[in-house]
Scaffold this motif. Structure first.
Motif, PDB file in Angstrom:
ATOM      1  N   THR A  43       0.733  -1.332  -0.069  1.00 24.11           N
ATOM      2  CA  THR A  43       0.005   0.066  -0.109  1.00 24.11           C
ATOM      3  C   THR A  43       0.886   1.470  -0.017  1.00 24.11           C
ATOM      4  O   THR A  43       0.350   2.260  -0.510  1.00 24.11           O
ATOM      5  CB  THR A  43      -0.791   0.001   1.163  1.00 24.11           C
ATOM      6  N   GLN A  44       1.928   1.415   0.495  1.00 23.14           N
ATOM      7  CA  GLN A  44       2.809   2.524   0.660  1.00 23.14           C
ATOM      8  C   GLN A  44       4.261   2.612   0.266  1.00 23.14           C
ATOM      9  O   GLN A  44       4.788   3.616  -0.320  1.00 23.14           O
ATOM     10  CB  GLN A  44       2.823   2.910   2.347  1.00 23.14           C
ATOM     11  N   ALA A  45       5.013   1.512   0.161  1.00 25.23           N
ATOM     12  CA  ALA A  45       6.226   1.078  -0.035  1.00 25.23           C
ATOM     13  C   ALA A  45       6.599   0.133  -0.769  1.00 25.23           C
ATOM     14  O   ALA A  45       7.135  -0.970  -0.362  1.00 25.23           O
ATOM     15  CB  ALA A  45       6.994   1.418   1.309  1.00 25.23           C
ATOM     16  N   PRO A  46       6.186   0.085  -2.120  1.00 23.25           N
ATOM     17  CA  PRO A  46       6.368  -1.174  -2.860  1.00 23.25           C
ATOM     18  C   PRO A  46       7.869  -1.435  -3.178  1.00 23.25           C
ATOM     19  O   PRO A  46       8.206  -2.591  -3.512  1.00 23.25           O
ATOM     20  CB  PRO A  46       5.768  -0.849  -4.124  1.00 23.25           C
ATOM     21  N   ASP A  47       8.768  -0.699  -3.038  1.00 21.22           N
ATOM     22  CA  ASP A  47      10.127  -0.844  -3.043  1.00 21.22           C
ATOM     23  C   ASP A  47      10.783  -1.359  -1.613  1.00 21.22           C
ATOM     24  O   ASP A  47      12.314  -1.403  -1.465  1.00 21.22           O
ATOM     25  CB  ASP A  47      10.885   0.360  -3.536  1.00 21.22           C
ATOM     26  N   LEU A  48      10.016  -1.449  -0.664  1.00 25.67           N
ATOM     27  CA  LEU A  48      10.744  -1.953   0.640  1.00 25.67           C
ATOM     28  C   LEU A  48      11.094  -3.143   0.497  1.00 25.67           C
ATOM     29  O   LEU A  48      10.474  -4.398   0.170  1.00 25.67           O
ATOM     30  CB  LEU A  48       9.614  -1.668   1.742  1.00 25.67           C
ATOM     31  N   ALA A  49      12.534  -3.434   0.852  1.00 24.59           N
ATOM     32  CA  ALA A  49      13.134  -4.860   0.580  1.00 24.59           C
ATOM     33  C   ALA A  49      13.322  -5.480   2.014  1.00 24.59           C
ATOM     34  O   ALA A  49      13.468  -4.874   3.211  1.00 24.59           O
ATOM     35  CB  ALA A  49      14.531  -4.611   0.314  1.00 24.59           C
ATOM     36  N   VAL A  50      12.700  -6.698   2.147  1.00 26.82           N
ATOM     37  CA  VAL A  50      12.569  -7.647   3.389  1.00 26.82           C
ATOM     38  C   VAL A  50      12.871  -9.119   2.764  1.00 26.82           C
ATOM     39  O   VAL A  50      12.263  -9.569   1.938  1.00 26.82           O
ATOM     40  CB  VAL A  50      11.325  -7.358   4.130  1.00 26.82           C
ATOM     41  N   ARG A  51      13.563  -9.714   3.808  1.00 24.76           N
ATOM     42  CA  ARG A  51      13.828 -11.225   3.133  1.00 24.76           C
ATOM     43  C   ARG A  51      12.893 -12.069   4.204  1.00 24.76           C
ATOM     44  O   ARG A  51      12.821 -11.857   5.283  1.00 24.76           O
ATOM     45  CB  ARG A  51      15.439 -11.744   3.626  1.00 24.76           C
ATOM     46  N   TRP A  52      12.223 -13.024   3.318  1.00 28.56           N
ATOM     47  CA  TRP A  52      11.365 -13.745   4.136  1.00 28.56           C
ATOM     48  C   TRP A  52      11.145 -15.130   3.053  1.00 28.56           C
ATOM     49  O   TRP A  52      11.264 -15.124   2.046  1.00 28.56           O
ATOM     50  CB  TRP A  52      10.025 -13.080   4.560  1.00 28.56           C
ATOM     51  N   ASN A  53      10.573 -16.127   3.814  1.00 28.97           N
ATOM     52  CA  ASN A  53      10.279 -17.034   2.845  1.00 28.97           C
ATOM     53  C   ASN A  53       9.154 -17.995   3.624  1.00 28.97           C
ATOM     54  O   ASN A  53       7.829 -18.152   2.756  1.00 28.97           O
ATOM     55  CB  ASN A  53      11.403 -18.355   2.962  1.00 28.97           C
ATOM     56  N   CYS A  54       9.154 -18.667   4.606  1.00 30.50           N
ATOM     57  CA  CYS A  54       8.169 -19.805   5.259  1.00 30.50           C
ATOM     58  C   CYS A  54       6.940 -19.175   5.863  1.00 30.50           C
ATOM     59  O   CYS A  54       6.080 -19.592   5.928  1.00 30.50           O
ATOM     60  CB  CYS A  54       8.944 -20.941   5.908  1.00 30.50           C
ATOM     61  N   LYS A  55       7.255 -17.848   6.573  1.00 35.94           N
ATOM     62  CA  LYS A  55       6.222 -17.252   7.498  1.00 35.94           C
ATOM     63  C   LYS A  55       5.826 -18.318   8.507  1.00 35.94           C
ATOM     64  O   LYS A  55       4.643 -18.199   8.955  1.00 35.94           O
ATOM     65  CB  LYS A  55       5.071 -16.687   6.713  1.00 35.94           C
ATOM     66  N   ALA A  56       6.614 -19.120   8.900  1.00 34.91           N
ATOM     67  CA  ALA A  56       6.272 -20.022   9.827  1.00 34.91           C
ATOM     68  C   ALA A  56       7.343 -20.430  11.110  1.00 34.91           C
ATOM     69  O   ALA A  56       7.165 -21.485  12.063  1.00 34.91           O
ATOM     70  CB  ALA A  56       5.866 -21.542   9.266  1.00 34.91           C
ATOM     71  N   GLY A  57       8.423 -19.600  11.024  1.00 30.87           N
ATOM     72  CA  GLY A  57       9.224 -19.607  12.032  1.00 30.87           C
ATOM     73  C   GLY A  57      10.242 -20.692  11.939  1.00 30.87           C
ATOM     74  O   GLY A  57      10.845 -21.185  12.895  1.00 30.87           O
ATOM     75  N   LEU A 101      15.447  -3.605   5.070  1.00 28.33           N
ATOM     76  CA  LEU A 101      15.666  -4.861   6.096  1.00 28.33           C
ATOM     77  C   LEU A 101      16.638  -5.916   5.951  1.00 28.33           C
ATOM     78  O   LEU A 101      16.756  -6.745   6.687  1.00 28.33           O
ATOM     79  CB  LEU A 101      14.372  -5.052   6.553  1.00 28.33           C
ATOM     80  N   VAL A 102      17.266  -6.092   4.727  1.00 32.55           N
ATOM     81  CA  VAL A 102      18.009  -7.145   3.996  1.00 32.55           C
ATOM     82  C   VAL A 102      19.440  -6.895   4.432  1.00 32.55           C
ATOM     83  O   VAL A 102      19.911  -5.746   3.919  1.00 32.55           O
ATOM     84  CB  VAL A 102      17.756  -7.324   2.655  1.00 32.55           C
ATOM     85  N   THR A 103      20.106  -7.845   5.169  1.00 32.79           N
ATOM     86  CA  THR A 103      21.393  -7.584   5.367  1.00 32.79           C
ATOM     87  C   THR A 103      22.468  -8.833   4.915  1.00 32.79           C
ATOM     88  O   THR A 103      21.705  -9.763   4.472  1.00 32.79           O
ATOM     89  CB  THR A 103      21.778  -7.790   7.070  1.00 32.79           C
ATOM     90  N   ASP A 104      23.601  -8.429   4.748  1.00 31.50           N
ATOM     91  CA  ASP A 104      24.496  -9.556   4.220  1.00 31.50           C
ATOM     92  C   ASP A 104      25.069 -10.350   5.357  1.00 31.50           C
ATOM     93  O   ASP A 104      25.630 -10.043   6.097  1.00 31.50           O
ATOM     94  CB  ASP A 104      25.853  -8.870   3.691  1.00 31.50           C
ATOM     95  N   VAL A 105      24.246 -11.581   5.449  1.00 31.02           N
ATOM     96  CA  VAL A 105      24.927 -12.448   6.466  1.00 31.02           C
ATOM     97  C   VAL A 105      25.861 -13.501   5.932  1.00 31.02           C
ATOM     98  O   VAL A 105      26.120 -14.620   6.534  1.00 31.02           O
ATOM     99  CB  VAL A 105      23.564 -13.344   7.164  1.00 31.02           C
TER     100      VAL A 105
END
Length: 255
Positions: A43-57, A101-105
């Protein structure tokens, strides 16, 4: 289903710099912080970067810091915050930012490669391994790790001292060394590999001062400090300084 408007501050930027950006966003009952980040993207920040996958911890991908505490975005419920509270979401502080929110790990994968793998016992083939159940239970706890690297992020040895990264593996990989060292079938010593010495001299075990901050942020509830790091420290000290152990090693070598 009730809803309300929450105030968020989300870090935006990249390796060159950045800062916190304010958002007001709708929150519904039962949602987690990752739901809100996705709503911001929609809705507000379509270019916001975040890493995620399973959404189940279970994948460990969505690690970030929420109000300064390392957490999984998908396992942090909005209900734990007051409705009038401003929620701050920032990237993991111990690692370089790629974007938002994406870092180089990559540091963690480099450390993982430095830990020698399990050494199979000589003369025992696949499917022939036999262990006492108590030995299985002892190391099974450590295998619950989902590689979220929250323990690595919160460890002040890594977090506050960039110069330590070269010499210090961090709690996640010292835990791996401890798991292998206590494995009754690991034949490392027979092959000339001393895991206790390596923990101290190569992986920086001595840097750890057992503050238990790694245990506190582990989403799997692994008792990293009590069950892995402290026992490993005790075994490493025994090996290095106990005069009876030293004498026994000398006698065995002479034989």
């Amino acid at each position: 289903m009730s809803s309300y408007e929450a105030r968020f501050k989300v870090w935006r930027g990249d390796v060159r710099g950045g800062g916190l950006e304010d958002f007001a966003v709708e929150v519904n009952d039962g949602e987690v912080v990752l739901d809100i980040i996705h709503r911001l993207q929609a809705t507000q920040a379509p270019d916001l970067a975040v890493r995620w996958n399973c959404k189940a911890g279970k994948c460990g991908s969505c690690s970030a810091e929420i109000n300064g505490r390392p957490r999984l975005l998908c396992m942090t419920r909005m209900s734990v915050f007051e409705r009038d509270e401003t929620i701050t979401v920032t990237p993991l502080r111990a690692f370089p930012v790629i974007r938002d929110l994406v870092t180089d790990v990559g540091f963690n994968y480099a450390k993982a490669r430095q830990v020698p793998a399990f050494v199979p016992p000589e003369g025992v083939g696949p499917g022939e391994y036999r262990m006492m159940q108590e030995d299985v239970d002892r190391s099974q706890e450590f295998r619950k790790c989902i590689e979220c690297f929250l323990c690595q992020d919160t460890c002040h040895v890594v977090r506050d001292h960039e110069e330590n990264k070269q010499a210090f593996a961090g709690p996640r990989f010292l835990m791996r060394v401890a798991e292998l060292d206590m494995h009754p079938l690991d034949a490392a010593e027979e092959s000339g590999l001393d895991r206790k010495r390596a923990a101290q001299d190569e992986h920086g075990l001595g840097y750890c001062n057992i503050t238990k901050c790694c245990t506190e942020v582990c989403p799997e509830g692994i008792r990293i400090t009590d069950n892995a790091l402290i026992p490993l420290k005790e075994r490493a000290v025994d090996r290095k300084y106990d005069p009876l152990v030293w004498l026994g090693n000398r006698i065995r070598r002479r034989t």
